[in-house]
Scaffold this motif. Structure first.
Motif, PDB file in Angstrom:
ATOM      1  N   UNK A  89       1.005  -0.718   0.225  1.00 35.80           N
ATOM      2  CA  UNK A  89       0.189   0.013  -0.182  1.00 35.80           C
ATOM      3  C   UNK A  89       0.893   1.174  -0.206  1.00 35.80           C
ATOM      4  N   UNK A  90       2.038   1.410   0.242  1.00 35.84           N
ATOM      5  CA  UNK A  90       2.831   2.061   0.625  1.00 35.84           C
ATOM      6  C   UNK A  90       4.785   2.252  -0.363  1.00 35.84           C
ATOM      7  N   UNK A  91       5.108   3.443  -0.276  1.00 32.95           N
ATOM      8  CA  UNK A  91       6.119   2.905   0.003  1.00 32.95           C
ATOM      9  C   UNK A  91       7.597   2.755   0.703  1.00 32.95           C
ATOM     10  N   UNK A  92       8.450   2.187   0.437  1.00 34.32           N
ATOM     11  CA  UNK A  92       9.835   1.599   1.366  1.00 34.32           C
ATOM     12  C   UNK A  92      10.298   3.176   1.447  1.00 34.32           C
ATOM     13  N   UNK A  93      11.471   3.013   2.542  1.00 31.23           N
ATOM     14  CA  UNK A  93      11.535   3.809   2.870  1.00 31.23           C
ATOM     15  C   UNK A  93      13.219   4.182   1.186  1.00 31.23           C
ATOM     16  N   UNK A  94      13.403   3.102   1.466  1.00 30.96           N
ATOM     17  CA  UNK A  94      14.398   3.379  -0.265  1.00 30.96           C
ATOM     18  C   UNK A  94      13.315   4.640  -1.317  1.00 30.96           C
ATOM     19  N   UNK A  95      12.379   3.430  -1.721  1.00 33.34           N
ATOM     20  CA  UNK A  95      11.858   4.821  -2.664  1.00 33.34           C
ATOM     21  C   UNK A  95      11.571   5.915  -2.352  1.00 33.34           C
ATOM     22  N   UNK A  96      11.292   6.167  -0.738  1.00 31.34           N
ATOM     23  CA  UNK A  96      11.402   7.868  -0.353  1.00 31.34           C
ATOM     24  C   UNK A  96      12.422   8.626  -1.196  1.00 31.34           C
ATOM     25  N   UNK A  97      13.092   7.829  -0.391  1.00 32.39           N
ATOM     26  CA  UNK A  97      14.723   8.401  -0.496  1.00 32.39           C
ATOM     27  C   UNK A  97      14.896   8.872  -2.423  1.00 32.39           C
ATOM     28  N   UNK A  98      14.530   8.067  -2.990  1.00 25.68           N
ATOM     29  CA  UNK A  98      13.996   8.068  -4.608  1.00 25.68           C
ATOM     30  C   UNK A  98      13.394   9.538  -4.851  1.00 25.68           C
ATOM     31  N   UNK A  99      12.193   9.069  -4.687  1.00 22.38           N
ATOM     32  CA  UNK A  99      11.583  10.110  -5.355  1.00 22.38           C
ATOM     33  C   UNK A  99      11.838  11.091  -4.809  1.00 22.38           C
ATOM     34  N   UNK A 100      12.235  11.814  -2.624  1.00 22.02           N
ATOM     35  CA  UNK A 100      12.846  12.577  -2.867  1.00 22.02           C
ATOM     36  C   UNK A 100      14.365  13.171  -3.226  1.00 22.02           C
ATOM     37  N   UNK A 101      15.001  12.643  -4.132  1.00 24.19           N
ATOM     38  CA  UNK A 101      15.668  12.945  -4.253  1.00 24.19           C
ATOM     39  C   UNK A 101      15.610  13.784  -6.168  1.00 24.19           C
ATOM     40  N   UNK A 102      14.821  12.751  -6.269  1.00 20.16           N
ATOM     41  CA  UNK A 102      13.950  13.419  -8.177  1.00 20.16           C
ATOM     42  C   UNK A 102      13.004  14.395  -7.721  1.00 20.16           C
TER      43      UNK A 102
END
Length: 80
Positions: free
Chosen positions: A35-48
């Motif tokens: 249902x949600x993003x993992x911590x690594x996905x949050x990091x990549x999304x934030x950098x993008x």
């Protein structure tokens, strides 16, 4: 007119079992969809998002864009 309301007993349909809420939550948790993003996905999304914001900032503060905005504002104020 005096009408008495009788309480109705709630009965589970035939063939179904009542499962305790704790067990039901455990069953749902296994193999369910993410249902949600993992911590690594949050990091990549934030950098993008930061990279996109930095690029837009560079474009918006460039001399050509500032000159075009100033010209548009000047024409708009001159017309009125």
């Amino acid at each position: 007119m005096n009408v008495a309301i009788k309480p109705v007993a709630v009965v589970a349909p035939r063939g179904t079992r009542r499962i305790r809420p704790v067990i039901r939550r455990r069953i749902r948790g296994r193999g369910g969809s993410d249902a949600g993003m993992t911590t690594a996905e949050y990091a990549v999304g934030t950098l993008g998002a930061c990279a996109l914001a930095a690029g837009l900032y560079k474009v918006a503060t460039s001399a050509a864009v500032l000159e075009a905005l100033a010209g548009a504002l000047d024409r708009a104020l001159r017309v009125a």
